[in-house]
Design an enzyme around this catalytic site. Structure first.
Site, PDB file in Angstrom:
ATOM      1  N   GLY A 137       0.682  -1.131   0.020  1.00 34.99           N
ATOM      2  CA  GLY A 137       0.095  -0.067   0.087  1.00 34.99           C
ATOM      3  C   GLY A 137       0.828   1.262   0.035  1.00 34.99           C
ATOM      4  O   GLY A 137       0.348   2.328   0.140  1.00 34.99           O
ATOM      5  N   THR A 191       3.282  -0.076  -6.913  1.00 30.74           N
ATOM      6  CA  THR A 191       2.821  -0.393  -8.198  1.00 30.74           C
ATOM      7  C   THR A 191       2.474   0.748  -9.084  1.00 30.74           C
ATOM      8  O   THR A 191       2.713   1.118 -10.184  1.00 30.74           O
ATOM      9  CB  THR A 191       1.704  -1.351  -8.148  1.00 30.74           C
ATOM     10  OG1 THR A 191       1.966  -2.379  -7.377  1.00 30.74           O
ATOM     11  CG2 THR A 191       0.956  -1.764  -9.449  1.00 30.74           C
ATOM     12  N   ASN A 223      -4.335  -2.571   1.445  1.00 31.43           N
ATOM     13  CA  ASN A 223      -4.582  -2.099   0.034  1.00 31.43           C
ATOM     14  C   ASN A 223      -5.638  -2.692  -0.705  1.00 31.43           C
ATOM     15  O   ASN A 223      -5.609  -3.717  -0.925  1.00 31.43           O
ATOM     16  CB  ASN A 223      -3.057  -2.288  -0.824  1.00 31.43           C
ATOM     17  CG  ASN A 223      -2.972  -1.553  -1.985  1.00 31.43           C
ATOM     18  OD1 ASN A 223      -3.961  -0.885  -2.513  1.00 31.43           O
ATOM     19  ND2 ASN A 223      -1.707  -1.689  -2.484  1.00 31.43           N
ATOM     20  N   SER A 282      -3.822  -4.481  -4.007  1.00 29.33           N
ATOM     21  CA  SER A 282      -2.617  -4.881  -3.542  1.00 29.33           C
ATOM     22  C   SER A 282      -1.958  -5.999  -4.240  1.00 29.33           C
ATOM     23  O   SER A 282      -2.750  -6.926  -5.056  1.00 29.33           O
ATOM     24  CB  SER A 282      -2.834  -5.715  -2.120  1.00 29.33           C
ATOM     25  OG  SER A 282      -1.479  -6.034  -1.810  1.00 29.33           O
ATOM     26  N   SER A 283      -0.765  -6.023  -4.906  1.00 31.02           N
ATOM     27  CA  SER A 283      -0.315  -7.018  -5.983  1.00 31.02           C
ATOM     28  C   SER A 283       0.052  -8.100  -4.800  1.00 31.02           C
ATOM     29  O   SER A 283       0.924  -7.850  -3.920  1.00 31.02           O
ATOM     30  CB  SER A 283       1.097  -6.593  -6.371  1.00 31.02           C
ATOM     31  OG  SER A 283       1.151  -4.909  -6.717  1.00 31.02           O
TER      32      SER A 283
HETATM   33  N1  LIG Z   1       1.437   8.658  -6.517  1.00 36.59           N
HETATM   34  C1  LIG Z   1       0.125   8.386  -5.982  1.00 36.59           C
HETATM   35  N2  LIG Z   1      -0.704   9.297  -6.296  1.00 36.59           N
HETATM   36  C2  LIG Z   1      -2.158   8.870  -5.922  1.00 36.59           C
HETATM   37  N3  LIG Z   1      -2.270   8.045  -5.371  1.00 36.59           N
HETATM   38  C3  LIG Z   1      -1.582   6.892  -5.120  1.00 36.59           C
HETATM   39  C4  LIG Z   1      -0.195   7.077  -5.490  1.00 36.59           C
HETATM   40  N4  LIG Z   1       0.602   6.016  -5.335  1.00 36.59           N
HETATM   41  C5  LIG Z   1      -0.365   5.155  -4.382  1.00 36.59           C
HETATM   42  N5  LIG Z   1      -1.376   5.830  -4.392  1.00 36.59           N
HETATM   43  C6  LIG Z   1      -2.710   5.047  -3.706  1.00 36.59           C
HETATM   44  O1  LIG Z   1      -2.405   4.055  -2.889  1.00 36.59           O
HETATM   45  C7  LIG Z   1      -2.947   2.924  -3.396  1.00 36.59           C
HETATM   46  C8  LIG Z   1      -2.003   1.737  -3.113  1.00 36.59           C
HETATM   47  O2  LIG Z   1      -0.875   2.011  -4.103  1.00 36.59           O
HETATM   48  P1  LIG Z   1      -0.103   0.523  -4.649  1.00 36.59           P
HETATM   49  O3  LIG Z   1      -1.099  -0.414  -5.296  1.00 36.59           O
HETATM   50  O4  LIG Z   1       0.822   1.070  -5.814  1.00 36.59           O
HETATM   51  O5  LIG Z   1       0.730   0.052  -3.482  1.00 36.59           O
HETATM   52  P2  LIG Z   1       1.652  -1.168  -3.509  1.00 36.59           P
HETATM   53  O6  LIG Z   1       2.876  -0.448  -3.103  1.00 36.59           O
HETATM   54  O7  LIG Z   1       1.874  -1.563  -4.771  1.00 36.59           O
HETATM   55  O8  LIG Z   1       1.025  -2.237  -2.677  1.00 36.59           O
HETATM   56  P3  LIG Z   1       1.012  -3.545  -2.572  1.00 36.59           P
HETATM   57  O9  LIG Z   1       2.609  -4.224  -2.042  1.00 36.59           O
HETATM   58  O10 LIG Z   1      -0.101  -4.081  -1.767  1.00 36.59           O
HETATM   59  O11 LIG Z   1       1.121  -4.090  -4.041  1.00 36.59           O
HETATM   60  C9  LIG Z   1      -3.275   2.776  -4.850  1.00 36.59           C
HETATM   61  O12 LIG Z   1      -4.176   2.229  -5.336  1.00 36.59           O
HETATM   62  C10 LIG Z   1      -3.525   4.567  -4.856  1.00 36.59           C
HETATM   63  O13 LIG Z   1      -4.966   4.762  -4.485  1.00 36.59           O
HETATM   64 MG   LIG Z   2       1.632  -3.344  -5.620  1.00 37.01          MG
END
Ligand SMILES: Nc1ncnc2c1ncn2[C@@H]1O[C@H](COP(=O)(O)OP(=O)(O)OP(=O)(O)O)[C@@H](O)[C@H]1O
Ligand SMILES: [Mg+2]
Length: 1079
Positions: free
Chosen positions: A108, A112, A157, A160-161
């Site tokens: 989260g 990604t 999240n 979440s990936s």
């Molecule tokens: N740069 C950004 N601008 C706006 N919202 C963001 C941004 N980065 C992340 N978010 C918000 O946070 C949420 C979680 O981000 P993301 O899915 O990239 O997390 P993650 O690190 O890949 O988590 P996981 O490890 O669970 O996959 C996204 O769905 C989005 O709503």
């Molecule tokens: Mg992710």
């Protein structure tokens, strides 16, 4: 001119943590918070980007921003992920260095999203063109497909990936993308069969049920209702802000763009549906007589539908769920499965089916996006992998994930230090050893081939005999007891015997990012990742197009008695490959941090961030970076930035930039140990020194700004004044002109008025004088005229008195007559004799003359008229004249005859062949030929006879035969009698004693009576030897019939018998002819 900016401009807090002063965890977090509160979500640690998740969309990812960061130096603008992406892309393109972008952080934190931002930036700045755009589009569109199958909503999240992803993007020498290769790591497949509370299964299940058309669902034998599927958790099926139906459409579209065929998409969906169906298969126990428990499928409907979807035989699968065949050394042992084992087998099949489908998807995408094998490609790898995880209960998955993060940390430290060292060497600066924690020892604890935890786990799994999680933990306790980073209650070291935070069935590892307690339960099972061979063989047999690829081990021809590699082994292997891959590339780091646990914007939870800062080793990172020199900058931008601090370098330094910086430093008396001069950069040891320079620069800028302002204001005011002055002159000139113009106009109009008055007065005066003069002259003329008149009259009086009146009279009369005649000439009536008009007389005294002139004119007009007659016409008129003389006012028939022309020959006797004989019998020219009625003497009835008149005789002939009945020479005719009325009766009286008179007189009637009588009269008159023919007109005359004289009497009769004249014999002496009054 391009405006040179720097990271140091308008900084909120510090943009680069390396410059943090004093450096402590608190100040580090305070700086992050300060920047986060001002929407500055990116902060640098040297070249590492820290990214805070804003949990809302910020306007910093626009195409304008892309342009702003394009081709700019990394430290030139405020920190941004685009700066990192640009730096990586440019060194890939221009310096031919392969790059990798390592994105880490907890679930989260935005990994990604960050990876997508990097990819979209690179896509925006790299080359364009139809082919390139297609590649870009395919690379970008692979994300939605993988996210649908590999992402799920978790408590941390919503997207979440649940797998690790590493994507190599390949570029050609120009920097245009050619294709890519995706590697996936350890999909969290346990989620397929069970999800923790508040979490969901993978997105695709919900997307399929919400977004697919009714038709598709029917084909897949699915129901739109989530609650019908055991594998779908219901409590959080709907996720706020996530439109599953729309996302399904996006995924299908993305699959199409990536290059999936329609039948491939269908096959994939069939497998997804099959997994759902599989979850609905339930078992019931059934006791066997041999005491073994067996299981039976409770309701075979779902099994049937699933088998239809996969194209397997139901009985084969049913058997695979009930029995297990173990093969060892050519021996086959078949055991029955109890209910628990059947469920285990079912779930294992579902997990394997799904995870293998996922791997197939990655392979299929790779097939589409792979670059054509050409000469060397430049590669940019993007790693979006799960971050370090510490939960309340950590299991095999967390162990694996944290191991991966340990490895990444190791490579990070190695590469960062290596880069630092390389730079020092490059710049010719002395290398000072940097103290840091090396986590190789922890990696070794896990991956060591002999006594690493993973190796021991594998050993346990492969060992014959009873293997449980407890035996595995025992083994660890024995072998790792002495390890510094391993903790267990039952380990040989007595350190933890009383540690109650460490349960007996757990072990704890001190990771670089913190201690994590792992529960040993499930390690063996998960590592084994067992799928009964009967099931894989059943799957292999299926008719479905993908099954043979997904379950190759099920091929009976290739039965491999060797156990498949364990999950731990596979993961270690793939992490090893990944690490080797990364080590060949230039690393770029994005460290993602999530500010709070609530997925909320604007909340910054210090403790949470602190935790992440610790386990991401960020402080360590800053310390390493600052160990040598905190700040470094190339000479040119450094001189450009600080040249105003020294009079010798301001405003222009003509020599080399390095010398300029040396002069600058010397002038500012910066202590020599605070900086070093490298080959292309100046290295500043302490941030303090940099801030000193910045502060001096700020002050100087203020002074300069004041100076510029002063000069500018002076210039502006002066220009303004000059402009005003110039304008004032123009305005004044225009105003004066305008005033003068008005004054002139007023004077002019006043002058005109005065002039007009004067002229008027003068003119009137002159007029008066002239009038007076004229009157005087007239008076003189009048007087002299009178005087002359008197004189002349007096002189001529004697001549005027005699004949004057007569002469005037004659003259007047003459004038009047002249006028009268001339007037008459112009008002003359027409020449027609019957025109009765005549101008009115002008004077009474001309009355006689006027009527005389009228008469004369009429006579003359008649004469003129007559003179135009031809002989024939003249004869006709003479006849008409004679007729009028004979009959006018004597016989009523006359009036109607006036308008009838006298044609004479009514029978056309000379032309008509019928009368040819009669005509030839005539010795004279026939003057008149007509049909008449000869009145019978006896009864008064008429008989038609031809009446002919020649110059000498009258002939009566039969009308039909033309035979002459009587011929009377004209001299024998004495008289003709006619009535006064309008009838056509006439009696030809014959001379007594003549030859013709033997039969007596003729009583005839004719329509042309007037003409006949007139012609008879004329002919009789002209005949030489005949006497004048008497014409007797009376209503009673005697007619000699043979010997009798009969009186023919005409009476006025009533109009009857068709208004015709009737003749009746009244008696011997009287023949009465009744003539209707109207005839
Ligand atoms: N740069 C950004 N601008 C706006 N919202 C963001 C941004 N980065 C992340 N978010 C918000 O946070 C949420 C979680 O981000 P993301 O899915 O990239 O997390 P993650 O690190 O890949 O988590 P996981 O490890 O669970 O996959 C996204 O769905 C989005 O709503
Ligand atoms: Mg992710």
């Amino acid at each position: 001119m391009e405006v040179k900016t720097s990271l140091l401009d308008n900084m909120i807090g510090v943009g680069d943590m390396v410059l943090l002063e004093p450096l402590s965890e608190d100040s580090f977090i305070a700086n992050l918070r300060n920047r986060f509160d001002h929407n500055e979500i990116y902060t640098y640690i040297g070249s590492v980007v820290i990214s805070m998740n804003p949990y809302r969309s910020l306007p910093i990812f626009t195409p304008e921003k892309v342009e702003e960061y394009r081709n700019r130096n990394f430290y030139e603008l405020s920190p941004h992920i685009y700066a990192l992406a640009d730096e990586a892309y440019r060194s890939l393109r221009d310096q031919d260095k392969d790059q990798c972008i390592l994105i880490t952080g907890e679930s989260g934190a935005g990994k990604t999203e960050a990876s997508k931002l990097v990819m979209s930036y690179v896509a925006a700045v790299c080359g364009k063109g139809q082919e390139v755009n297609k590649v870009k589009e395919q690379l970008l569109q692979s994300n939605p497909v993988l996210e649908a199958f590999g992402n799920a909503k978790t408590v941390r999240n919503d997207n979440s990936s649940r797998f690790g992803k590493y994507m190599d993007i390949e570029f050609d020498f120009k920097g245009d993308p050619l294709g890519g290769v995706i590697s996936n790591y350890l999909l969290e497949k346990s989620r397929v069969v069970k999800q923790p509370r508040g979490e969901r299964n993978f997105h695709i299940f919900y997307q399929l049920l919400s977004g697919a058309s009714d038709d598709t669902l029917k084909k897949l034998k699915l129901d739109r209702d989530f609650s019908k599927y055991n594998y779908l958790s219901l409590d959080s099926a709907a996720v706020n802000g996530l439109d599953d139906a729309a996302n399904f459409r996006t995924v299908r579209n993305a699959m199409q763009i990536v290059g999936f065929m329609e039948d491939e998409v269908q096959s994939v969906l069939e497998l997804v549906a099959a997994v759902l169906k599989l979850g609905n298969i339930e078992f019931k126990p059934e006791s066997r007589c041999n005491g073994n428990d067996e299981s039976r499928i409770r309701d075979k409907n779902d099994l049937k539908e699933m088998c239809e979807l996969l194209g397997t035989e139901q009985t084969v699968l049913e058997r695979a769920f009930s029995y297990r065949t173990v093969e060892a050394k050519q021996e086959k042992v078949c055991t029955t499965l109890n209910v628990a084992q059947a469920y285990y087998a079912r779930d294992a099949l579902a997990k394997n089916l799904y995870s293998r489908l996922f791997s197939w998807l990655v392979t299929r995408i790779n097939e589409s996006i792979k670059a054509a094998p050409k000469s060397r490609h430049k590669v940019m790898g993007v790693l979006d992998i799960y971050g370090f995880e510490i939960f309340e209960e950590n299991s095999f998955e967390q162990f694996i994930i944290n191991y991966c993060n340990e490895k990444l940390q190791q490579i990070f430290i190695e590469l960062t230090l290596r880069e630092e060292q390389e730079e020092y060497v490059r710049e010719g600066i002395e290398w000072t050893n940097i103290e840091y924690f090396n986590n190789a020892i922890i990696c070794d604890l896990i991956e060591n081939h002999q006594n690493g935890i993973l190796a021991m786990l594998d050993e346990e799994c492969l060992r014959p005999g009873t293997v449980t999680d407890e035996t595995f933990l025992d083994k660890l306790n024995t072998i790792c007891a002495e390890h510094l980073h391993f903790e267990s209650r039952l380990s040989k070291s007595s350190k933890f015997l009383t540690d109650h935070s460490l349960p007996h069935n757990c072990f704890r590892i001190q990771h670089y990012a913190g201690k994590v307690l792992y529960r040993a339960e499930g390690f063996v099972d998960k590592n084994n990742d067992l799928l009964y061979r009967d099931l894989s063989q059943a799957m292999y047999k299926a008719n479905h197009s993908l099954m043979k690829q997904l379950f190759p081990e099920g091929n009976p021809a290739k039965v491999n008695l060797k156990r498949p590699p364990t999950a731990g082994f596979q993961f270690r292997h793939s992490v090893g490959t990944l690490m080797r891959n990364l080590q060949t590339k230039n690393p770029n780091y994005i460290r993602c941090i999530k500010p709070n646990d609530k997925k909320a914007s604007h909340i910054f939870t210090d403790s949470l961030v602190c935790h992440q800062v610790r386990y991401l080793g960020l402080m360590e990172n800053v310390r390493v970076r600052r160990a040598g020199y905190a700040f470094r900058q190339a000479y040119e931008p450094c001189l450009e930035r600080y040249k105003m601090l020294c009079k010798r370098t301001w405003p222009h330094w003509r020599g080399p930039a390095r010398e300029g910086v040396e002069v600058l430093m010397a002038d500012l008396t910066v202590p020599a140990e605070e900086f070093s001069f490298g080959r292309s950069k100046v290295f500043i040891r302490n941030p303090r020194t940099l801030f000193f320079l910045e502060e001096r620069r700020r002050q100087c800028l203020q002074d300069l700004a004041t100076l510029i302002q002063k000069i500018y204001r002076g210039w502006k005011c002066r220009s303004h004044f000059l402009l005003l002055k110039k304008s004032q002159i123009v305005v004044a000139a225009w105003y004066r002109r305008y005033a003068q113009q008005n004054k002139y106009k007023r004077i002019k109009s006043a002058t005109t008025v005065v002039q007009s008055y004067t002229r008027g007065w003068q003119a009137r005066k002159l007029l008066r004088e002239l009038k007076y003069q004229k009157r005087c002259e007239e008076a003189v003329t009048t007087i002299s005229a009178y005087w002359h008149g008197t004189q002349v009259r007096r002189e001529y009086r004697k001549f005027f008195r005699a004949n004057a009146g007569k002469k005037i009279y004659n003259f007047t009369i003459q004038r009047i007559m002249q006028k009268y005649f001339l007037g008459l000439k112009s008002t003359m009536p027409s020449m027609s004799p019957i025109d009765k008009s005549w101008p009115v007389k002008p004077y009474l005294f001309l009355d006689g003359v006027h009527s005389e002139l009228r008469r004369i004119f009429h006579l003359w007009r008649c004469k003129k008229y007559r003179s135009e007659f031809t002989e024939e016409k003249k004869a006709v008129f003479e006849e008409k004249l004679e007729a009028s003389e004979i009959f006018k006012d004597k016989k009523a028939l006359y009036a109607s005859s006036v308008s009838q022309p006298f044609m004479g020959d009514y029978l056309e006797i000379s032309k008509n062949p019928k009368y040819q004989k009669l005509n030839s019998a005539m010795d004279e020219k026939v003057l008149l030929a007509d049909v008449v009625n000869k009145i019978n003497r006896a009864n008064g009835k008429g008989t038609a006879r031809i009446f002919l008149l020649t110059k000498n005789s009258v002939v009566l002939a039969d009308q039909k035969t033309g035979q002459v009945k009587a011929s009377v020479p004209l001299p024998d005719l004495t008289s003709v009698s006619v009535s006064t009325q309008s009838d056509g009766f006439f009696a030809l009286k014959l001379k007594e004693g003549s030859a013709s008179a033997i039969k007596g007189d003729f009583l005839l009637s004719s329509e042309h009576l007037i003409e006949i009588i007139t012609k008879l009269h004329r002919t009789g008159a002209t005949a030489a030897d005949s006497e004048q023919l008497n014409i007797d007109i009376s209503d009673e005359f005697l007619v000699q019939f043979k010997h009798d004289k009969v009186c023919v009497k005409f009476i006025q009769g009533a109009p009857k018998n068709g208004n015709s004249v009737s003749c009746k014999r009244k008696n011997n002496r009287l023949l009465e002819v009744s003539v209707p009054s109207t005839v």
